[in-house]
Design a protein around this motif. Structure first.
Motif, PDB file in Angstrom:
ATOM      1  N   LYS A 136      -8.423   1.268 -14.645  1.00  0.00           N
ATOM      2  CA  LYS A 136      -8.998   1.911 -14.070  1.00  0.00           C
ATOM      3  C   LYS A 136      -8.734   1.696 -12.434  1.00  0.00           C
ATOM      4  O   LYS A 136      -8.922   0.763 -12.009  1.00  0.00           O
ATOM      5  CB  LYS A 136     -10.510   1.924 -14.095  1.00  0.00           C
ATOM      6  CG  LYS A 136     -11.372   2.997 -13.469  1.00  0.00           C
ATOM      7  CD  LYS A 136     -12.755   3.008 -13.884  1.00  0.00           C
ATOM      8  CE  LYS A 136     -13.569   3.899 -13.050  1.00  0.00           C
ATOM      9  NZ  LYS A 136     -14.969   3.812 -13.692  1.00  0.00           N
ATOM     10  N   LEU A 137      -8.141   2.782 -11.911  1.00  0.00           N
ATOM     11  CA  LEU A 137      -8.056   2.690 -10.351  1.00  0.00           C
ATOM     12  C   LEU A 137      -9.257   2.622  -9.498  1.00  0.00           C
ATOM     13  O   LEU A 137     -10.144   3.181  -9.724  1.00  0.00           O
ATOM     14  CB  LEU A 137      -7.217   4.093  -9.839  1.00  0.00           C
ATOM     15  CG  LEU A 137      -6.849   3.932  -8.528  1.00  0.00           C
ATOM     16  CD1 LEU A 137      -5.792   2.862  -8.338  1.00  0.00           C
ATOM     17  CD2 LEU A 137      -6.373   5.360  -8.011  1.00  0.00           C
ATOM     18  N   GLN A 138      -9.337   1.405  -8.868  1.00  0.00           N
ATOM     19  CA  GLN A 138     -10.415   1.351  -8.003  1.00  0.00           C
ATOM     20  C   GLN A 138     -10.174   1.978  -6.605  1.00  0.00           C
ATOM     21  O   GLN A 138      -9.567   1.582  -5.717  1.00  0.00           O
ATOM     22  CB  GLN A 138     -10.461  -0.245  -7.638  1.00  0.00           C
ATOM     23  CG  GLN A 138     -10.676  -1.285  -8.831  1.00  0.00           C
ATOM     24  CD  GLN A 138     -12.066  -0.887  -9.783  1.00  0.00           C
ATOM     25  OE1 GLN A 138     -12.870  -0.518  -9.031  1.00  0.00           O
ATOM     26  NE2 GLN A 138     -12.014  -1.290 -10.766  1.00  0.00           N
ATOM     27  N   ALA A 139     -10.940   3.344  -6.616  1.00  0.00           N
ATOM     28  CA  ALA A 139     -10.743   4.109  -5.567  1.00  0.00           C
ATOM     29  C   ALA A 139     -12.129   4.062  -4.947  1.00  0.00           C
ATOM     30  O   ALA A 139     -13.349   4.244  -5.474  1.00  0.00           O
ATOM     31  CB  ALA A 139     -10.335   5.564  -5.901  1.00  0.00           C
ATOM     32  N   GLY A 140     -11.924   4.289  -3.604  1.00  0.00           N
ATOM     33  CA  GLY A 140     -13.253   4.442  -2.924  1.00  0.00           C
ATOM     34  C   GLY A 140     -13.777   5.763  -2.815  1.00  0.00           C
ATOM     35  O   GLY A 140     -13.303   6.529  -3.318  1.00  0.00           O
ATOM     36  N   GLU A 141     -14.878   6.202  -2.319  1.00  0.00           N
ATOM     37  CA  GLU A 141     -15.424   7.653  -2.191  1.00  0.00           C
ATOM     38  C   GLU A 141     -14.589   8.301  -1.035  1.00  0.00           C
ATOM     39  O   GLU A 141     -14.284   9.346  -1.716  1.00  0.00           O
ATOM     40  CB  GLU A 141     -16.949   7.416  -1.451  1.00  0.00           C
ATOM     41  CG  GLU A 141     -17.961   6.783  -2.596  1.00  0.00           C
ATOM     42  CD  GLU A 141     -19.239   6.784  -1.659  1.00  0.00           C
ATOM     43  OE1 GLU A 141     -19.262   7.187  -0.574  1.00  0.00           O
ATOM     44  OE2 GLU A 141     -20.162   6.396  -2.307  1.00  0.00           O
ATOM     45  N   SER A 152      -8.075  -4.184 -16.156  1.00  0.00           N
ATOM     46  CA  SER A 152      -8.507  -2.626 -16.165  1.00  0.00           C
ATOM     47  C   SER A 152      -7.565  -1.882 -15.498  1.00  0.00           C
ATOM     48  O   SER A 152      -7.177  -2.163 -14.485  1.00  0.00           O
ATOM     49  CB  SER A 152      -9.968  -2.519 -15.746  1.00  0.00           C
ATOM     50  OG  SER A 152     -10.303  -1.271 -15.799  1.00  0.00           O
ATOM     51  N   GLN A 185     -11.471   7.805  -0.719  1.00  0.00           N
ATOM     52  CA  GLN A 185      -9.989   8.176  -1.417  1.00  0.00           C
ATOM     53  C   GLN A 185     -10.321   9.124  -2.566  1.00  0.00           C
ATOM     54  O   GLN A 185      -9.325   9.993  -2.834  1.00  0.00           O
ATOM     55  CB  GLN A 185      -9.721   6.702  -2.216  1.00  0.00           C
ATOM     56  CG  GLN A 185      -9.008   5.852  -1.133  1.00  0.00           C
ATOM     57  CD  GLN A 185      -8.861   4.482  -1.558  1.00  0.00           C
ATOM     58  OE1 GLN A 185      -9.271   4.218  -2.588  1.00  0.00           O
ATOM     59  NE2 GLN A 185      -8.234   3.645  -1.146  1.00  0.00           N
ATOM     60  N   GLN A 186     -11.418   9.005  -3.364  1.00  0.00           N
ATOM     61  CA  GLN A 186     -11.786  10.070  -4.221  1.00  0.00           C
ATOM     62  C   GLN A 186     -11.902  11.542  -3.783  1.00  0.00           C
ATOM     63  O   GLN A 186     -11.474  12.209  -4.335  1.00  0.00           O
ATOM     64  CB  GLN A 186     -12.980   9.582  -5.161  1.00  0.00           C
ATOM     65  CG  GLN A 186     -12.914   8.383  -5.933  1.00  0.00           C
ATOM     66  CD  GLN A 186     -14.006   7.859  -6.714  1.00  0.00           C
ATOM     67  OE1 GLN A 186     -15.224   8.579  -6.523  1.00  0.00           O
ATOM     68  NE2 GLN A 186     -13.904   6.939  -7.328  1.00  0.00           N
TER      69      GLN A 186
END
Lengths: 891, 219
Positions: free
Chosen positions: A596-601, A594, A603-604
């Protein structure tokens, strides 16, 4: 309720059960072993408690028989009756997915124990089967040697009983011609698929079979070679194997060319398949033919209580008459009552093969539909009426056989009244086991239940899939690879043989051999309960309920739809399962990850903040509307007005209040110059500074002109310099006529040499000629620019000591004076007049002639003071603001 | 007052007011006056150049002396090649003349600076320190201090300290700080001179207006 002790586990089991409900051990006293003769029972008295559907079937069969009898021979049968749903079961036009429901199969668990026969390969459409090949060969034979099957291909309207009857005269007795072994084989097979002991049969019931066998023996003199590979090696049974395949639809039998089999044994072997019983490999013990003839009928009827004393049984014909309606209730048949002969006994066979469709329509061959058709029949037969049923008149008397509104097949298992009757002990005693089982069986579906959907689908008229023609209509042509009795087709005598081969093989039949898990309705095993685990235990959930579980249907349906996808486009349109659903080489493909970037809250949140910052940078800030009058502008206006007002006042008034300290150093240098000597004046300033430089150079020029009568040579370093020379002479009153001025005239007292181009090079070139420069007593540089003045100073210094020794007086603007002060301090410039300040001192020394410096001096003084005040006040105000801000911050 | 002087006085008065209008803000009157001055100055300069330079040199060519004529035509030829700079395709023709101008100008400037500024100013700085007199010593000392400290201010050599920071030498840093004071004083003096020059120009203009008005008014 009577109970039987299980010999295996020793537990009590109801007597109507065939197997122990705990250990599924067959209760030996109820089983019919191979070779045993079932006990004949008269169950005519039980007709009153028969279910409605069975009564309706019988009644309908009787009516059709009557209609058939009244119809002229050869007239096609046209029926307006609704399609018989039970007959639709025979055709099995649906796909293989619509198998016999479990609940129905559970009624006769013995069917599950049957050994599946070898899956018959799909019969070929174009190629006639071996069965038909037999008829082809028989075609070449003399008519006298025609097989009894020739009688089968009679015009429409002929009944099965007829052709059976026609065979009787020519056919010798069954026992006499074929002997016991031949007749015993298939009879043994038939008797093997019933699990109960067959009651003793009356010898007269087998007469028709003997006749039939005898007829076939008589007409088939040459023994056709038997296909060894297709049938099991049984000497006595091989001849009847082809008949066995009729019911089982064995593919090898169809594929291999089989010559005509004149043997009556073979002719009668198809009867084996009537109930789907094909067990050719199993050796059958020799039994009397007469006894075995009815054993298979017992299987059909599911004799469950053979040991009970059979009541008065009118005849075997009556027993079998009720079965007429099972296969073809709509076929017109002669009334069962009107046929007390053997033909009447076989009327049920005629109805079994009778089709619902009009007999005029060519009935194509339906290859081997009897596998499933006979399955249900077997199941029904086991749980339905035994062969020793009361005669048809008994049912007719009750009036229950009158067809009520829906077709008889619509409610075939309405057993609720029977259950109610079970409360009567008298009836219970007389109820046969098979009926008891049907009554007690809780898994019997109710009318209208969803489990009967398959039943409704089975009842569809087999229009799409033409019913098979059991017998060839054309003399000499072999019969199609169909079972001997086609329950879905009507009159088989009117069938066209060509249509048999043109018929496309049904899909369900094609794929039938590919389903190993589907129990083949092959020959009935002699030990039907070989798999005890599949037997329906009373304590278990009914199988029909299990069949209703959505998980089963979903799984089977999904598997079928996924594995076999029909192509709809392209050259492969119409093929199923050609292209695999799983992409080829999919396993070799790299695993898809995938993106889709796995970013935490957090980081978002940071990303959102960054986006907001970028958006704010790109967004245009609303510009502040400039105020018409701002503080700065007002201040500027105020200061300007103040300065203009003060300076104008000073100038207008001509104030000379500012003190001036005269300096003699400047006058001493001028005084040292020789009289009437030429003086070089370099005009190196712009018009903007003309006023300042004119005022600054005025006192000097006045002294030179007045005291020394110097001759001025003007050279300009700018193009405008030439014009400034005249202005200088005018504004310093040198060129003004006397007495207002000194009366200097151009070309006499002063010379305007014009513009000197080339900058430093021009200056260097000008001063490079020592002869020209040596005649000047002094060099006077009027400049407002540090660079140009430095260039002139440098070039004069570089010109040599002779030129450098000349006195250099620099009259500079106030803005350039600080930078030229080092040259004056170093002696490179002999005298530096720094703007108006030095000019005023010089002028004071000369008694303020021509007076410009002095006139400007007060104004300059006031202006400087105002500037100083403005700077001080402005600085103080700024300091106050800073202090206030800091104070506010500290607070 | 002669008519030409009167008209000139009126024009000068009006143009002066137009320039003063800039105190209110940028306005067309100010622009008109500025454009007019620029145009008149450029035209006058062009006329002076053509009349005093080109025509004067052409008229002064020694036609009888070929050698002097050739020498006189060389500057004319180089000046003509400079016109080629207006056309990109033949702009290279003016490169030589431009090189001569730059080279000669640079050489003249360097020679004049070296002989007219550096050496004389260095000698003057040394001579300024006169230990024989207190004023000379103090004055020379202040001048020397100002010179040294100002030069130290423009010295940007530094080293990395133990804490990672880059700092100049402490002595140089102290001298630079003193030099910054001298630079500030010098810039203040220059600003004062500029202001004085501007104020003098304003006074001259106001005086001219007053004189005109007085002449008109007969005062």
């Amino acid at each position: 309720m009577a109970e039987i002790r299980c010999p295996n586990c020793g537990k009590e089991t109801p007597d109507f059960l065939d197997f122990c409900q705990f250990c599924q051990t067959p209760l030996q006293q109820d089983l019919i072993h191979i070779g045993e003769e079932p006990t004949k029972k008269d169950t005519g008295e039980l007709e009153q408690i028969l279910p409605d559907w069975l009564k309706e079937v019988r009644q309908q069969g009787l009516e059709e028989a009557e209609d058939e009898a009244l119809r002229p021979p050869g007239k096609p049968k046209v029926t307006d009756e609704p399609p018989d749903l039970l007959a639709g079961l025979m055709s099995q036009a649906e796909s293989e997915e619509e198998e016999l429901p479990d609940w129905l199969a559970g009624i006769s668990p013995s069917l599950k124990k049957e050994e599946p026969p070898p899956p018959p390969p799909p019969p070929k459409k174009e190629e006639p089967s071996s069965f038909f090949a037999q008829f082809r060969e028989a075609e070449t034979q003399p008519p006298a040697e025609e097989t009894p099957w020739s009688g089968l291909v009679e015009p429409v309207g002929r009944e099965l009983t007829d052709w059976f009857g026609q065979e009787e005269p020519s056919a010798p007795p069954f026992r006499e011609e074929t002997g016991a072994p031949a007749g015993e084989d298939w009879m043994k097979d038939l008797s093997a698929f019933t699990a109960e002991s067959a009651p003793a049969q009356e010898p007269e019931d087998l007469s028709w079979l003997r006749d039939l066998e005898a007829a076939s023996k008589a007409t088939e003199e040459p023994a056709a070679p038997k296909p060894e590979a297709a049938f099991p090696p049984s000497a006595s049974e091989e001849d009847l194997d082809w008949l066995t395949k009729l019911g089982a639809a064995s593919a090898p039998a169809f594929e291999e060319p089989a010559p005509a089999q004149p043997s009556s044994e073979e002719d009668l072997s198809w009867l084996d398949k009537l109930g789907g019983v094909t067990a050719p490999e199993e050796p059958a013990p020799a039994q009397p033919a007469g006894e075995e003839d009815l054993s298979w009928l017992d299987k059909l009827g599911g004799v469950t209580a053979p040991e009970e004393p059979a009541p008065a049984q009118p005849s075997a014909e009556e027993d079998l008459s009720w079965l007429d309606k099972l296969g073809g209730v709509t076929a017109p048949e002669e009334p069962a009552r009107a046929q007390p002969s053997v033909e009447e006994d076989l009327s049920w066979l005629k109805n079994l093969s009778a089709a619902k469709e009009p007999p005029t329509e060519p009935i194509p061959s339906q290859p081997a539909p009897a596998e499933e058709d006979l399955d249900w029949l077997k199941n029904l037969g086991i749980s339905a009426a035994p062969p020793s049923q009361p005669a048809a008149p008994a049912f007719a008397d009750t009036g229950e056989l009158q067809p009520k509104e829906p077709p008889a097949s619509a409610k075939p298992f309405q057993t609720a009244p029977l259950n109610e009757l079970l409360g009567d002990e008298a009836l219970r005693d007389t109820t046969p086991d098979w009926l008891k089982e049907a009554l007690e069986e809780p898994s019997m579906p109710l009318p209208g239940a969803t489990s009967l959907d398959w039943f409704a689908e089975q009842a569809k008229p087999p229009k799409e899939t033409p019913p098979p023609a059991p017998f060839d209509q054309t003399p000499g042509k072999p019969a199609a690879s169909t079972p001997a009795f086609d329950f879905s087709s009507g009159d088989s005598s009117a069938q066209d043989l060509d249509a048999l081969f043109d018929v496309e093989m049904p899909e369900w039949l094609k794929s039938e051999p590919e389903k190993p898990e589907t129990p083949q309705p092959g020959p009935v095993s002699t030990q039907p309960f070989t798999e005890e685990g599949e037997a329906l235990a009373p304590v278990e959930l009914p199988s029909w309920v299990q069949a209703m579980r959505p998980v089963d249907s979903a799984i089977s349906g999904t598997a079928a739809s996924v594995d076999m996808v029909t192509e709809r486009e392209g050259p492969l349109a119409g093929f199923r399962g050609v292209i695999p659903l799983v992409p080829v080489g999919s396993a070799l493909r790299p695993k898809a990850f995938s993106l889709k970037l796995q970013a935490g809250e957090e980081q978002q949140a940071a990303a959102a903040l960054l986006e907001q910052m970028i958006a704010s940078e790109t967004a245009a800030l609303p510009s502040k509307p400039a105020a018409v009058i701002s503080s700065q502008r007002a201040l500027r206006w105020a200061l300007s007005a103040l300065f203009l007002l003060v300076l104008t006042a000073v100038l207008w008034l001509g104030l000379q209040t500012m003190p001036i300290h005269p300096s003699s150093r400047l006058s001493d240098l001028i005084a040292s110059l020789p009289d009437a000597s030429p003086v070089l004046l370099v005009v190196d300033y712009e018009p903007a500074f003309a006023g300042e430089l004119e005022a600054s150079a005025g006192p000097l020029l006045d002294q030179l002109a007045l005291s020394k009568h110097a001759i001025f040579d003007f050279v300009a370093t700018s193009p405008n310099g030439a014009g400034l020379v005249e202005r200088l002479m005018l504004h310093t009153n040198l060129s003004k006529p006397f007495p207002a001025g000194l009366g200097y005239r151009a070309g006499e007292q002063y010379f305007n040499l014009g513009f000197l181009p080339g900058g430093a090079a021009g200056a260097a070139g000008f001063v490079g000629d020592p002869q020209k420069l040596s005649r000047y007593a002094a060099i006077l540089l009027l400049t407002d620019n540090v660079e140009t003045s430095r260039t002139w100073i440098e070039q004069l210094e570089a010109a040599g000591p002779e030129v450098a020794g000349k006195p250099l007086i620099v009259v500079s603007s106030a803005q350039a004076a600080p930078m030229l002060q080092p040259y004056a301090a170093s002696g490179q410039a002999n005298l530096l007049v720094n703007g108006l300040y030095d000019a005023a001192k010089y002028e004071a020394l000369n008694v303020s002639r021509p007076g410009l410096a002095r006139a400007y001096w007060d104004a300059l003084g006031f202006g400087l003071m105002m500037a100083v005040l403005a700077i001080v006040i402005g600085g103080a105000w700024n300091f106050y603001l800073r202090f206030r801000e800091k104070h506010a911050e500290t607070e | 007052m002669p008519l030409i002087e009167f008209v000139s006085a009126i024009v000068g008065f009006v143009l002066t007011l137009m320039v003063f209008s800039y105190l209110i803000g940028d306005n067309p009157l100010f622009r008109f006056a500025v454009y007019l001055f620029v145009g008149v100055a450029s035209g006058y300069a062009a006329a002076v150049i053509v009349n005093d330079i080109l025509l004067a040199r052409l008229q002064s060519l020694p036609l009888g002396d070929p050698a002097l004529l050739v020498i006189g035509l060389i500057p004319l030829l180089l000046a003509a090649t400079l016109l080629a700079k207006l056309f990109p395709r033949i702009s290279w023709l003016g490169n030589f003349a431009m090189a001569v101008l730059v080279g000669v100008g640079a050489a003249t400037a360097i020679g004049g600076a070296l002989t007219g500024t550096l050496i004389p100013q260095a000698e003057a700085a040394v001579d300024a320190v006169d230990p024989r007199s207190l004023t000379g010593l103090v004055g020379g000392g202040v001048m020397l201090l100002g010179t040294v400290t100002t030069l130290a201010y423009f010295q940007f050599g530094a080293k990395r300290a133990a804490d990672g920071t880059v700092k100049r030498n402490a002595a140089v840093e102290a001298l630079a700080w003193v030099g910054r004071v001298f630079i500030a004083v010098t810039l203040g003096v220059v600003f004062a001179g500029v202001y004085t020059a501007a104020l003098t120009a304003l006074i001259e203009r106001l005086n001219s207006l007053i004189l005109f008005l007085k002449s008109i008014l007969g005062l």
